[in-house]
Design an enzyme around this catalytic site. Structure first.
Site, short mmCIF file in Angstrom:
data_model
loop_
_atom_site.label_atom_id
_atom_site.label_comp_id
_atom_site.label_asym_id
_atom_site.label_seq_id
_atom_site.Cartn_x
_atom_site.Cartn_y
_atom_site.Cartn_z
CG HIS A 1 70.44 50.23 72.26
ND1 HIS A 1 70.49 50.87 73.48
CD2 HIS A 1 69.98 48.98 72.49
CE1 HIS A 1 70.06 50.04 74.42
NE2 HIS A 1 69.76 48.88 73.85
CG ASP A 2 72.43 46.24 68.82
OD1 ASP A 2 71.81 46.24 69.90
OD2 ASP A 2 72.06 45.63 67.80
CB SER B 1 69.63 47.07 76.59
OG SER B 1 68.43 47.38 75.93
NE ARG C 1 65.67 41.24 66.28
CZ ARG C 1 66.41 41.27 67.37
NH1 ARG C 1 65.90 41.75 68.49
NH2 ARG C 1 67.66 40.83 67.37
CG ASP D 1 71.22 54.04 72.59
OD1 ASP D 1 70.16 53.89 71.97
OD2 ASP D 1 71.53 53.37 73.58
#
Length: 384
Positions: A356-357, A159, A229, A326
């Site tokens: 993505h994580d 990232s 967030r 992702d």
């Protein structure tokens, strides 16, 4: 532990404990000056005799230098790559010295908006300039040189950390032996900039933002940070994963299907609320704005003849990895890197519903990628 600039010696903190190095003033890519910069870092493993066994880890947006180890009173979260670092692990501390720095602009020990300004001791706040990914690498390079490290065996990141790793190969190719770049592209896409700019606007629209000078007001813009967030977390996770976990199920004891709209929530809303609360407890909104803007500025082609020209010019052996689900940095962006890098070691696909994580959660697959990246190397000199 604070380390003054000492280019002919290496002084590191105890393993797994924070250290600090002062590097003086830093001039950003855009021409601003950040005075008297301090960089926080942690290390695992011992330096060998000629300090040639260093692997630099690059954390993501809200990460820090605490890549491995438990949470404690000073470090509220456990290491973000726990299980990857240690004896006989993928990042083998019997062989390598692993160093992870906290990024410039952050809020975990490295100079950032919440740090005291050297002129008056008040927080930098709105005086803290915008920074680029190249600025983050400049600071890290200065910090490593101040520690007496003149070459690193490898740099690894995902990232924002992946963007930093990629820039390392172009800015300091003689300093880096090889690189593992994960879950990032050659530049920020219009979709990424739009999504990230919306997050910045959430924070800057919070009445408690005060133009970035809220630090001495007693109240932080946590509401705006929470909204940012929530949106960001949806881009970090996969649609299939969230639907499998929560579906359209109501939060226990709440009824989001009542005749009138109320504050009752679906389970996924409760989950996102929890993520927002957790971040507000450990991360600074000013740093979130600065580093999100840093991601918007990511473009390895700027001033280098464009993306493909820059990638073709890269001579550092580089492995690329990405997650197939992702949505923040889609896998086609990693395919583009692999096709165009001048010295690509290969492209690795992480199959995961997480999105993505996945580079943080798919331990076995990522462990295998890191081992493959580091395998079949010549013997390094023994530790001093």
């Amino acid at each position: 532990m604070t380390v003054e600039s000492a280019p002919h010696s290496v002084s590191l903190p105890p393993e797994g404990e924070p250290g600090h190095v002062r590097i003086g003033d830093v001039t950003t890519e855009a021409g601003a000056v950040i005075k008297d910069v301090t960089v926080e870092f942690e290390r695992w493993g011992r330096l060998n005799a000629d300090a040639s066994n260093v692997i630099v880890l690059e954390h993501a947006l809200t990460g820090d230098a605490h890549a491995s180890g438990p949470a404690d009173i000073d470090r509220p979260t456990a290491g973000w790559w726990n299980g990857m670092i240690g004896s006989a692990r993928a990042l083998d501390t019997d062989k390598y010295c692993i160093i992870c720095t906290n990024v410039i602009g952050g809020c975990r020990g490295t100079t950032g908006p919440s740090s005291p300004h050297p002129d008056d001791g008040s927080p930098w706040g709105s005086r803290f300039p915008a920074i680029s990914v190249r600025d983050t690498v400049t600071v890290e390079h200065m910090a490593l040189k101040a520690l007496g490290i003149t070459h690193v065996h490898a740099v690894i990141g995902g990232s924002l950390g992946g963007a930093r790793s990629l820039e390392w190969t172009l800015m300091h190719p003689d300093f880096v032996g090889k690189a593992l770049v994960m879950c990032v592209g050659a530049r920020a896409s219009a979709w990424q900039i739009g999504m990230q700019s919306a997050q910045i606007q959430f924070i800057e629209s919070d009445p408690d933002w005060h133009g970035g000078d809220y630090y001495e007001k007693g109240v932080a813009p946590d509401r705006g940070l929470g909204f940012a967030r929530r949106i960001a977390h949806l881009t970090y996770r996969g649609e299939l994963e969230l639907d499998d976990r929560f579906g359209a199920t109501a939060q226990p004891g709440e009824n989001p299907l009542s005749p009138m709209r109320t504050a009752d929530r679906f389970q996924v809303e409760s989950y996102l609320d929890h993520q927002a609360e957790k971040l507000a407890q450990r991360f600074d909104a000013g740093s979130y704005v600065v580093l999100t803007d840093t991601l918007n500025r990511h473009d390895i082609g700027r001033g280098r003849g464009g993306m493909n020209e820059a990638l073709h010019s890269s001579k550092v052996p580089t492995m690329v990895a990405g997650v197939d689900t992702d949505i923040l940095y889609p896998f086609h962006q990693q395919e583009h890197l692999a096709r165009n890098l001048g010295n690509c070691l290969g492209l690795e696909r992480i199959e995961s519903a997480v999105g993505h994580d996945g580079f943080l959660t798919e331990f076995e697959r990522v462990d295998g990628i890191v081992r493959k990246f580091l395998k079949e190397e010549p013997e390094l000199p023994q530790s001093a």
